[in-house]
Design a protein around this motif. Structure first.
Motif, mmCIF file in Angstrom:
data_model
loop_
_atom_site.group_PDB
_atom_site.id
_atom_site.type_symbol
_atom_site.label_atom_id
_atom_site.label_comp_id
_atom_site.label_asym_id
_atom_site.label_seq_id
_atom_site.Cartn_x
_atom_site.Cartn_y
_atom_site.Cartn_z
ATOM 1 N N VAL A 290 -16.831 3.817 7.316
ATOM 2 C CA VAL A 290 -15.989 4.786 6.614
ATOM 3 C C VAL A 290 -15.688 4.295 5.201
ATOM 4 C CG1 VAL A 290 -13.751 5.963 6.580
ATOM 5 C CG2 VAL A 290 -14.938 5.594 8.754
ATOM 6 N N THR A 291 -16.018 5.112 4.203
ATOM 7 C CA THR A 291 -15.585 4.839 2.834
ATOM 8 C C THR A 291 -14.270 5.565 2.604
ATOM 9 O OG1 THR A 291 -16.902 6.701 2.017
ATOM 10 C CG2 THR A 291 -17.911 4.527 1.958
ATOM 11 N N ILE A 292 -13.431 4.999 1.740
ATOM 12 C CA ILE A 292 -12.080 5.519 1.576
ATOM 13 C C ILE A 292 -11.795 5.852 0.117
ATOM 14 C CG2 ILE A 292 -11.158 4.361 3.609
ATOM 15 C CD1 ILE A 292 -10.072 2.176 1.758
ATOM 16 N N GLY A 293 -10.801 6.733 -0.080
ATOM 17 C CA GLY A 293 -10.364 7.118 -1.407
ATOM 18 C C GLY A 293 -9.354 6.138 -1.972
ATOM 19 N N MET A 294 -8.698 6.547 -3.054
ATOM 20 C CA MET A 294 -7.805 5.653 -3.779
ATOM 21 C C MET A 294 -6.591 5.275 -2.934
ATOM 22 S SD MET A 294 -9.101 5.047 -6.806
ATOM 23 C CE MET A 294 -7.841 4.692 -8.017
ATOM 24 N N PRO A 295 -6.292 3.971 -2.823
ATOM 25 C CA PRO A 295 -5.079 3.530 -2.141
ATOM 26 C C PRO A 295 -3.882 3.633 -3.087
ATOM 27 C CG PRO A 295 -6.268 1.637 -2.952
ATOM 28 C CD PRO A 295 -7.078 2.850 -3.331
ATOM 29 N N ARG A 296 -2.762 3.008 -2.701
ATOM 30 C CA ARG A 296 -1.582 3.019 -3.571
ATOM 31 C C ARG A 296 -1.903 2.335 -4.893
ATOM 32 N NH1 ARG A 296 2.970 1.443 -0.259
ATOM 33 N NH2 ARG A 296 1.935 -0.585 -0.162
ATOM 34 N N LEU A 297 -1.446 2.959 -5.973
ATOM 35 C CA LEU A 297 -1.750 2.452 -7.307
ATOM 36 C C LEU A 297 -0.601 2.787 -8.250
ATOM 37 C CD1 LEU A 297 -3.846 1.246 -9.336
ATOM 38 C CD2 LEU A 297 -4.636 3.602 -9.705
ATOM 39 N N PHE A 298 -0.124 1.795 -8.976
ATOM 40 C CA PHE A 298 0.909 2.006 -9.986
ATOM 41 C C PHE A 298 0.309 1.752 -11.365
ATOM 42 C CE2 PHE A 298 3.405 0.980 -6.199
ATOM 43 C CZ PHE A 298 4.341 2.009 -6.219
ATOM 44 N N SER A 299 0.697 2.595 -12.317
ATOM 45 C CA SER A 299 0.211 2.479 -13.693
ATOM 46 C C SER A 299 1.386 2.608 -14.649
ATOM 47 C CB SER A 299 -0.815 3.579 -14.005
ATOM 48 O OG SER A 299 -1.867 3.603 -13.066
ATOM 49 N N THR A 300 1.259 2.009 -15.808
ATOM 50 C CA THR A 300 2.294 2.127 -16.825
ATOM 51 C C THR A 300 1.665 1.985 -18.203
ATOM 52 O OG1 THR A 300 4.463 1.310 -17.543
ATOM 53 C CG2 THR A 300 2.841 -0.334 -16.878
ATOM 54 N N GLY A 301 2.356 2.502 -19.212
ATOM 55 C CA GLY A 301 1.811 2.409 -20.561
ATOM 56 C C GLY A 301 2.707 3.080 -21.578
ATOM 57 N N ILE A 302 2.214 3.150 -22.796
ATOM 58 C CA ILE A 302 2.924 3.761 -23.912
ATOM 59 C C ILE A 302 2.001 4.761 -24.589
ATOM 60 C CG2 ILE A 302 3.952 3.354 -26.187
ATOM 61 C CD1 ILE A 302 4.894 0.663 -25.209
ATOM 62 N N ARG A 303 2.552 5.941 -24.892
ATOM 63 C CA ARG A 303 1.844 6.984 -25.632
ATOM 64 C C ARG A 303 2.570 7.188 -26.954
ATOM 65 N NH1 ARG A 303 2.369 10.382 -21.958
ATOM 66 N NH2 ARG A 303 4.022 11.734 -22.728
ATOM 67 N N TRP A 304 1.836 7.346 -28.041
ATOM 68 C CA TRP A 304 2.501 7.478 -29.336
ATOM 69 C C TRP A 304 1.806 8.513 -30.211
ATOM 70 C CZ3 TRP A 304 -0.949 3.605 -28.303
ATOM 71 C CH2 TRP A 304 -2.011 3.460 -29.200
ATOM 72 N N ARG A 305 2.540 8.989 -31.197
ATOM 73 C CA ARG A 305 2.020 9.925 -32.194
ATOM 74 C C ARG A 305 2.707 9.635 -33.518
ATOM 75 N NH1 ARG A 305 -0.644 14.756 -32.572
ATOM 76 N NH2 ARG A 305 -0.927 14.775 -30.310
ATOM 77 N N LEU A 306 1.905 9.458 -34.567
ATOM 78 C CA LEU A 306 2.430 9.145 -35.900
ATOM 79 C C LEU A 306 1.981 10.199 -36.903
ATOM 80 C CD1 LEU A 306 1.603 5.339 -35.954
ATOM 81 C CD2 LEU A 306 3.797 6.388 -35.393
#
Length: 694
Positions: free
Chosen positions: A678-694
């Motif tokens: 059995v192949t499986i999909g995405m497990p638990r995953l946390f992401s973080t970052g910064i988005r900006w506009r100048l």
């Protein structure tokens, strides 16, 4: 890893410095005409969902296909994100109208097709959500203005329409140790407007095999690559502009086993000219484009116990190219009648050069297979609004297709002896299609619409000529495949129960003739004389074949509720039931469900904005079980997952975001091999970052 993060942060800091330097120059702002005409007057008649720029910007460091999964019915071939799946499984379909991995949905970026010329799949890593201004997903609708490949529908991407001088971007990482960054710089130079986009990603992904079945050969997926895209728009006059764009990208993906590696390389360019002088005047647009690519890849065969692995296929050179163009003219005949007419042409070439039949320590045979394909057509669509509450549309389309230079040559590497040298006869054909529909605003609170349409898809060069092997499953090509044909009906109603509450229900019925599916030929180990393939233990042999008839029926439901000024709820549900109703060649398939299609899919999202600059989103996704094979013997369990997204505006220029996917770490069964792996999909995953506009 520190070095790679250093490069990303250095780029971020350099970008801030550059923006400050650009801001010092006083350059008068110039308004450049958009790259596309407004949507056709007929669009509200068909099932279209628009994803706006604010939603796309809240994708974090996710891929565009992850964003579009919020629309039930959108799916890749497997239950897996493009961040952790082989490029050849990233063809997209809608409403489950696809019995194989080939894409049955046309994807356009500013009017230019993005489907791979050889296989029809999409390289999602080239399309960062943050670079887009909007996405319109039309489910169904037939060939209409779009022609070949729009069998299940059309996805139209529109780039951001920035003016003046500025920059925007984002940088982030996740708990797999992967990083992602994007930077856009745009500015006015004289009368022209220039844009430059760069995006990159690197790092590990998930394991692909279920935890209790993993062996020493299994490792996390790994994906790294980037894309650079540039463009210049020049106003020709007050109503006309010309835009030249170009991009190049490379993406290296390790498919959960060290030797199973692919490299997707694409370079493309386009010239677009748009004339838009207002709603009541003639408008037109035209796009000319070219694209080249290569997708070398190594596939692997894993022994029982997953302790050892050997290469099963080495596609060392898989070039493809496409050239084409399309044009549209919009004529407002009267104040109530608009006629859109247009034509398009696309010519593609592709081949695979690969080593196969591995006998330690080397491959013993080599194969070249491929050909050329040409599809061209023209359409005309009239949309009439006899009174404000009524819109009617009718269109006709005619296409010509041609397949040429099809070959499959195999020889012995050691001696050069030719084992087969097949040259397939050239083929061509024509196809007429139609679509009609209407929309009626019964009252301010209730709107109904109905549509009927047809569509078609010419098989890709990949389906026609390239056999392949994944693990112990062998799939043979079929140069005699006929085009798929679709006839569809749908009707819907939208009810505004209150100013803050809206419900849309849609019912659809579709019939596909000559659907291309992967049909099982043999499951017992041993030589198959007809194809000359040796089926390994625990494996199977399939061939792409036309299935006489598939019928799909279903319903879509969407509810949006602005509970308060700060809290919004959205619920979407899809029921679809695609079954094979006729197949003279393999009668045992009649009554079975198409593989990789769940009967039920649902999404529920709550979005809360407690104050300006703060956003919280909680969402859930659910899918019922589905089958992983045409025989309906390998069942994949259903699942329910929960996701979280939050962002906080730091100042007028920057936003901090954090997201959590599959919070409760549910196991998503994405595939099941004949031996039960059995192949499986995405497990638990946390992401973080910064988005900006100048």
């Amino acid at each position: 890893m520190i070095g790679r993060w250093g490069v990303l942060f250095a780029g971020f800091a350099g970008g801030l410095w550059s923006a400050g330097a650009l801001a010092e120059e006083e350059i008068p702002e110039i308004q450049v005409t958009t790259q596309r005409l407004a949507p056709a007057a007929s669009e509200p008649i068909f099932s279209t969902t628009v994803v706006d720029q604010s939603t796309l910007g809240q994708a974090g460091i996710g891929r565009l296909d992850d964003v579009l999964r919020d629309i039930p019915g959108f799916s890749l071939f497997r239950r897996q994100s493009s961040q952790a799946s082989h490029p050849t499984t990233q063809g997209v379909t809608l409403r489950g109208l696809g019995p194989s991995g080939a894409g049955r949905t046309l994807l356009l970026l500013d009017g230019v097709p993005q489907n791979d010329p050889f296989g029809g799949w999409i390289d999602w890593s080239r399309l960062p959500p943050g670079e887009l201004g909007s996405v319109a997903v039309t489910r169904g609708g037939g060939a209409g203005p779009w022609g070949n490949a729009a069998l299940a529908g059309t996805i139209r991407l529109q780039s951001q329409a920035d003016t003046g001088t500025g920059m925007n971007g984002e940088i982030g990482g996740n708990t797999f140790g992967a990083g992602d960054g994007r930077l856009n710089i745009h500015g006015d130079v004289g009368r022209s407007h220039i844009t430059l986009d760069a995006a990159g990603h690197f790092g590990d992904g998930p394991y692909l095999i279920r935890a209790d079945q993993r062996g020493p050969v299994d490792q996390r997926t790994n994906d790294r690559g980037g894309v650079i895209r540039g463009g210049i728009s020049v106003p020709i006059d007050d109503a006309t502009s010309a835009t030249v764009t170009g991009s190049t990208s490379s993406d290296t993906f390790v498919n959960g086993i060290a030797i199973a590696r692919s490299v997707s390389q694409v370079t493309d360019g386009a010239l677009s000219v748009v004339h838009d002088d207002g709603k009541d005047r003639i408008g037109w647009e035209t796009h000319i484009y070219g694209r080249t690519g290569n997708l070398p890849a190594v596939f692997a065969s894993v022994a029982t116990g997953r302790a050892t692995v050997t290469p099963s296929l080495n596609q060392f050179h898989v070039p493809s190219s496409a050239v084409g163009g399309n044009g549209l003219i919009r004529i407002p005949v009267t104040s109530t009648l608009v006629v859109d007419s247009g034509a398009d042409i696309r010519s593609v070439d592709g081949s695979t050069n690969e080593q196969f039949q591995y006998v330690a320590p080397a491959f013993t045979r080599v194969r070249v297979a491929g050909g050329s394909e040409l599809v061209t057509g023209a359409f005309s669509e009239a949309t009439w609004t006899p009174r404000p509450a009524v819109t009617l549309t009718a269109s006709a389309r005619f296409d010509y297709w041609q397949l040429t230079d099809g070959i499959r040559r195999e020889s012995v590497i050691a001696t050069g002896a030719v084992l087969r040298d097949d040259h397939y006869p050239n083929r061509d054909g024509t196809k007429g299609n139609f679509r009609v529909g209407g929309k009626y605003d019964i009252s301010d609170d209730l709107t109904v619409r109905a549509a009927a349409y047809s569509g078609f898809r010419v098989p890709t060069l990949n389906e026609l000529y390239r056999p392949f092997r994944v693990g112990n499953v062998i799939t043979e090509a079929n140069p005699t495949l006929k085009p798929e044909n679709l006839d569809g009906l749908e009707t819907s109603a939208t009810w505004h129960a209150a100013s803050n509450l809206s419900t849309t229900a849609t019912f659809f019925l579709a019939r596909i003739d000559n659907a291309v599916g992967n049909v099982t030929i043999q499951t017992t180990p041993g030589l198959n004389v007809a194809f000359g393939d040796v089926v390994p233990a625990g494996g199977s042999l399939q061939q792409r074949q036309n299935i006489d008839r598939v019928r799909s029926q279903g319903a879509e439901l969407e509810v949006t509720w602005a509970v308060t000024s700060a809290l919004d709820l959205t619920a979407r549900y899809l029921y679809t039931d695609p079954k094979i109703t006729k197949d003279a060649a393999v009668p045992s398939l009649v009554g079975l469900q198409l593989p990789e299609v769940a009967n039920h899919q649902a999404m529920l999202e709550a979005s809360w904005k407690p104050r300006d600059g703060t956003v919280f989103k909680v969402s859930g996704h659910a899918s019922s079980g589905q089958f992983d094979d045409d025989q309906n013997t390998r069942h994949l369990k259903g699942y329910v997952t929960a996701d979280l997204y939050a962002e906080q505006t730091l100042n007028t220029q920057a936003v901090f975001f954090i997201s959590g996917d599959n919070l409760f770490d549910r196991t998503i069964e994405a595939g099941k091999a004949p031996d039960g792996t059995v192949t499986i999909g995405m497990p638990r995953l946390f992401s973080t970052g910064i988005r900006w506009r100048l």
